[in-house]
Each structure stands twice: as C-alpha cells, then as structure tokens.
Design an enzyme around this catalytic site. Sequence first.
Site, PDB file in Angstrom:
ATOM      1  N   PRO A 121     -17.214 -15.055  21.280  1.00  0.00           N
ATOM      2  CA  PRO A 121     -15.472 -14.664  21.536  1.00  0.00           C
ATOM      3  C   PRO A 121     -16.017 -13.791  22.791  1.00  0.00           C
ATOM      4  O   PRO A 121     -17.189 -12.638  21.989  1.00  0.00           O
ATOM      5  CB  PRO A 121     -14.778 -14.713  20.719  1.00  0.00           C
ATOM      6  CG  PRO A 121     -15.613 -14.330  19.615  1.00  0.00           C
ATOM      7  CD  PRO A 121     -17.007 -14.756  19.850  1.00  0.00           C
ATOM      8  N   LYS A 122     -15.584 -13.372  24.025  1.00  0.00           N
ATOM      9  CA  LYS A 122     -15.462 -12.424  24.818  1.00  0.00           C
ATOM     10  C   LYS A 122     -13.810 -11.754  24.063  1.00  0.00           C
ATOM     11  O   LYS A 122     -13.066 -12.070  24.893  1.00  0.00           O
ATOM     12  CB  LYS A 122     -15.288 -12.350  25.815  1.00  0.00           C
ATOM     13  CG  LYS A 122     -15.470 -11.727  26.379  1.00  0.00           C
ATOM     14  CD  LYS A 122     -15.524 -11.946  28.132  1.00  0.00           C
ATOM     15  CE  LYS A 122     -15.535 -10.884  29.111  1.00  0.00           C
ATOM     16  NZ  LYS A 122     -14.512  -9.433  29.230  1.00  0.00           N
TER      17      LYS A 122
END
Length: 556
Positions: A121-122
């Site tokens: 995930p960013k």
Amino acid sequence: MWRGLAVVMGFWSGCGLAICPVWSPAQAEQEIARLSAQIARWDKAYWQQGVSDVNDEVYDQLAARLKQWRHCFGDEPATDVLAPVQGTVRHPVSHTGVAKVADKAELRQWMRSRRDLWIQPKVDGVAVTLVYRQGQLVQATSRGDGLKGEDWTAKVKRIASVPSQITGPLANSVLQGELFLRRDNHIQQQMGGMNARAKVAGAMMRQDASAALDHIGIFIWAWPDGPAQMGERLQALTRAGFTLTEPWTHRVSSVEEAEKMRNRWLKSPLPFVTDGIVIRSAQEPAGNLWLPGDGSWVVAWKYAPAARVAEVRAITFTVGRTGRIAVVATLEPVQLDDKRVQRVNLGSVGRWQALDIAPGDQVQVSLAGQGIPRVDKVVWRGTNRQKPIPPESRFTPLTCFYASPECHEQFMARLAWLSSSSVLNIGGLGDAGWQVLHQAHHFEHLFSWLTLTQEQLQHTPGLSTQRGLQLWHQFNLARRQPFTRWLDALGVPLPRVAIRALGDRHWQQLQSRDLLGWQQIPGIGMGKARRLVEFVHHPTVNILTSWLNEQGVQGF
C-alpha cells in the site's frame, strides 16, 4: 509524501490535458503572483510551523495548477518555489521518490521488463531515513530534497513504534519509510485522506507535539543494500520490530493481481491512510547509486482523488419543471471515478450567491450519492470576478403546462420529468428525445404526445422506424400507469411519503379535500395543504385533467 515531489509529478502527469487560460499578459501576471504568494504562505506554515492551512488534496492540485499557469505563460521561476525547507543532514542513501503510472496499461508496460515484483500500500504520511549503528538508532532525517533533510532524531526517538535498539542484520543499516497517522479500521474509499500527511508533518515540526507523537506509526518500504531476497528482508524487519512491512508486502506477477489488491485495499479496513499502491522490484541497485527522481525499480499507481479542483468556465441559469431557477456551473472537464464532469448544478440562486462562485474561480468538485457531481467549496477566487445577473423568476408550479416560446425551458423540464423511471417510466426518452418530438409535432400541452399515432411516430424526423414503434408501445403503456404516477406527471405538489399514504384513486376525491383534509395525510402541513388546494382547483390544471379523462387515463 514530500509536497514538492507530489506537485511536480502531478503536474507532469496531467499537463497534457491542461488547457491554458485565456488571459491578457497583465491578468496572467496578477493571477500567477496571487496564487504563488498563497502557496508560499501555505508552504511556510507547513514546513516551518508544522501547520496545514489547506487540505492536502486541494494543496496538491492548486500547486499543480500554478505550475500549469507558469508553463502556459512562460513564467517558469529560476528556483522551485514549491520545494520544502532544505535540511542540513545528508542522507546516507538518497531518497529517489516514486514515479507514477496513470493507469493499468501503463503499469502493464512497466511490469513487462521487470521481475521479482512485490506490492505494498502507498502509505500516506511523511518520508524519513532511519540510521542504526551497532544496534542503536543514531539518526532520523526528514526527506527534504532527497539528498539532505532536517534532523528529526529527537522526535523520532519519542515515537513508540520506532525501535530505538535492534539486533541482528539491521543493527547496522539504513532504512527508508513513512511516518504515518495510526488508524483503526480506516476504509480509504469511505473516509478519504483525512489530511493525514499534514497532521504527521505538523507533529514532527512543532515543539509541543509529544501527545501527537503517540499516534504516529512507521512503515518501512526500503532497506538499501539489504538482503537480495525480499522474503529475507521482510522477516528481518519483523524480527527487528518493524512489524507492518511483512504483512502488507505481497508478491505480484500480473497487472490483474495488482489491480485486485489495489481495489481490495481501497475498500478494506487498514491501519493507515493510503493514496494508492506501490509496485517494486526486489532487484535494486546499490544504495550509493540512488538519486532523487531515479527510482526506476519502483512505481506507484495512485487512487483517483475523491475530489478534484476545476476551473469554472461559465455560470448559466435554467428553469426547472416547478418554475424554480437553477444555477449551473460549466467547468473545465475533470475525471471523477468513471465520470467526466463538465457541468454541475449549484442549486438555487440563493445557494449560488452564498457560495459566491464566479467564472474563473477554482472549485472543489466531488461525487455525492448515486454519483451525482457537486461543488463542495470554492478553493481559489480569481481576480477578475464578473458574476452574471440571475433572471427574474416569472414561473411557478402552475405555469407552462402549455407550450410557448417563453415557456420552453419549464415545458421541456416537465416533459423530461414525466418520462423518468419513477414517474411514467418511458424508457430512453430524455431531453434530446423530447426536443425531437416537440419540434416535429408541435405539442400544444404537456400530454399532447398521447395522441400521436404509430404512423406519426415512425415517420418522425430524427427517429428510426423501430424507435418510433417502441415509443408508440411505451406511450400506450404509460396510459395504464397507476393514478398516483399520473399525479406525479401532472406535477401535483405531493411529497413521496404523502403519495404512498394517499388512498384517493380519483381526481374528484382530491378536489373534495379542504385544508384540514389534506393535513390528515403524513408529510403535509398547513403550507403544503394551501398549495395543494390551489393546485387541484386551478383552471388550467382542470382543463388538462378533463382532457386526460377523455383519453381514458385511469383516475381522471
């Protein structure tokens, strides 16, 4: 993420679609100077005081807009006015930043030439470098310009989730990661960004931030010069106390797998705010080769923003079916989810005046329930603000049942309403279709279409023979719609709850009700009762209801 990098990447990814404003050189200079000064004030508050005076997403888009304006008018600054305060502590390994892909096709192209790929995930926060020597945390540095940053060591040592002592392979290491706002069950699609990035930045730069530091976590996304195998890196990070990286890093071999994970993380409970996904190759160059803007082994695919900033091109006024004047803003086209938004209904003249929107303003646009675009607020007002004067309202719920040039807008709005699925349900017949029929057959009144024959409809210019036949069948089906739906088609001002509770099945029953009788129905007070008595006894309405009776429409 570092604001300056986000702005530059956002600008270059979108500048191909940007349209330059039609300004004189003097106006362009004035507009650029005003927005540049405002962004400089926001930057100063953000980077020097740790205070965010504007939503992260709005800041990013307005800063990209300033870049666009400078590019349009040849006003490129000698230095990047959007860059953060540069620190004095040199990173042992530079921060490369993350390039963005715009869509699935671009990600597929990037993945084609790389292997041993992993997805994360960013995490939306602020980047930091951690340096461990002989098991001790000796340095924590903000990203800064990627080469040098601010000394955050004292603050980071007070963050409980960052180990101050470690053993094993990480005892002498350089780590890069994201300081983020810890969340419980954060669902990105529902809750959005929450200004998480600015809250973390503020905590790291304020002197009195001890309480805020308790709510900060760490997500390590890079271990320069770490083990060659990603699995080995992840296990070592977990054993050292960086417990989030391993469960949120997964091997991925196709774009379809990445897209599936991206959608899952968008809709699932997470311990942090995210703004997309990151795909990285486990095969990285040596740390001494890392340079800002040169991280070719890692790429991000961001989520579409829940809200976009758009320029108002024009303000126009339309008359609705009840005679109310609605205000419509024509916008520079923006993409929201799967919709291309170019026109937004601002509501009544009063609401438009309260919002104070003029052509040239920048507004924040989002999607309300059922994907209807809306203007949330004005985020930037232009210098040359000339608002049009709204027309005087001559129309009411009892005007324009009959066609005339001055009644065209309200008359057409009434037709579009009665064909909708919740009223007479004449499928596929909207504004354009009614325009074609009215132009060909010159309707006298709101229900003249009921008299059109199969032959007339099949020979209507602009309609195919098959479409004319379909409409003829649909018009016949409309005759048999329930009485309450025909009341809606006529425009009787009954609330939905009242229509559902209404036991009357004939027009004469409605006419026999007095003020008290109407108030016995749920949802109807004294004001609505007066309007209903006036409506059902109005001469024009009764001419139409008599005509519907002659046509055999049930209840009239």
